[in-house]
Design an enzyme around this catalytic site. Sequence first.
Site, PDB file in Angstrom:
ATOM      1  N   ASP A  67     -30.134  34.265  29.152  1.00  0.00           N
ATOM      2  CA  ASP A  67     -29.564  34.275  30.499  1.00  0.00           C
ATOM      3  C   ASP A  67     -30.681  34.069  31.513  1.00  0.00           C
ATOM      4  OD1 ASP A  67     -27.688  34.488  32.501  1.00  0.00           O
ATOM      5  OD2 ASP A  67     -27.100  36.552  32.035  1.00  0.00           O
ATOM      6  N   LYS A  80     -29.959  40.894  38.419  1.00  0.00           N
ATOM      7  CA  LYS A  80     -28.996  39.865  38.079  1.00  0.00           C
ATOM      8  C   LYS A  80     -27.687  40.166  38.805  1.00  0.00           C
ATOM      9  CE  LYS A  80     -28.470  38.673  33.850  1.00  0.00           C
ATOM     10  NZ  LYS A  80     -28.422  37.287  34.348  1.00  0.00           N
ATOM     11  N   GLU A  89     -22.602  40.653  31.533  1.00  0.00           N
ATOM     12  CA  GLU A  89     -23.947  40.265  31.106  1.00  0.00           C
ATOM     13  C   GLU A  89     -24.688  41.460  30.520  1.00  0.00           C
ATOM     14  OE1 GLU A  89     -24.717  36.685  34.364  1.00  0.00           O
ATOM     15  OE2 GLU A  89     -25.369  38.733  34.801  1.00  0.00           O
ATOM     16  N   LYS A 107     -38.884  33.116  40.851  1.00  0.00           N
ATOM     17  CA  LYS A 107     -38.149  34.354  40.599  1.00  0.00           C
ATOM     18  C   LYS A 107     -39.065  35.519  40.221  1.00  0.00           C
ATOM     19  CE  LYS A 107     -34.293  32.065  41.118  1.00  0.00           C
ATOM     20  NZ  LYS A 107     -33.342  31.886  40.027  1.00  0.00           N
TER      21      LYS A 107
END
Length: 203
Positions: A67, A80, A89, A107
């Site tokens: 992910d 997230k 998730e 990020k």
Amino acid sequence: MPKLTTKSIVGVGTGSTTNFFIDELAGIRHMFDAAVSSSQASTKRLTDHGIQVIDLNTAPQVDVYVDGADEVNHARELIKGAGAALTREKIVAAVADEFICIVDETKLVDTLGKFPLPVEVIPMARSLVGRGIVALGGQPIWRQDTVTDNGNWILDVFEFMIDDAKATEFNINQLTGVVCNGLFAARCADTVLIATNEGVRTL
């Protein structure tokens, strides 16, 4: 990444980065048995590519979960939930043998929290949870145009720099009416692959 076999189950996340992964996964779908998906959107993309998607409750195991993330720190802890799939998730990440996060270098941060922290809440508890988050030092904003795949709402928490991600994850989850929050610290990524101009960096 663990070696895939024809019996392997691949967990798949949600979001723009994960969509690229799904498209690449289609080229090696003969190398694994099926996928477990964290959202309806990812399920559709997977099935459109001819990849079998099974319910997590019927999966004998999840060999690897892949992910993206909205933020990641050097301890491989994540924020997230921009795609509002954080609860599913987190469930898939919790059962996976290995959790691989793929991001670009923008990020990576020293301290989590510049990106607003999503919190999934039971609709009737929105105001109650909001007051609890304010007491913890954050500024919650209701994402009014969003309903999660679970039928719940999202509060995005701003002005909330997170020095201790594990403690913050726990404290928010203790607020009555919270389903899940977007901190992946108790179960952080095992490996983070960071795309840079010089190539891929691994944490």
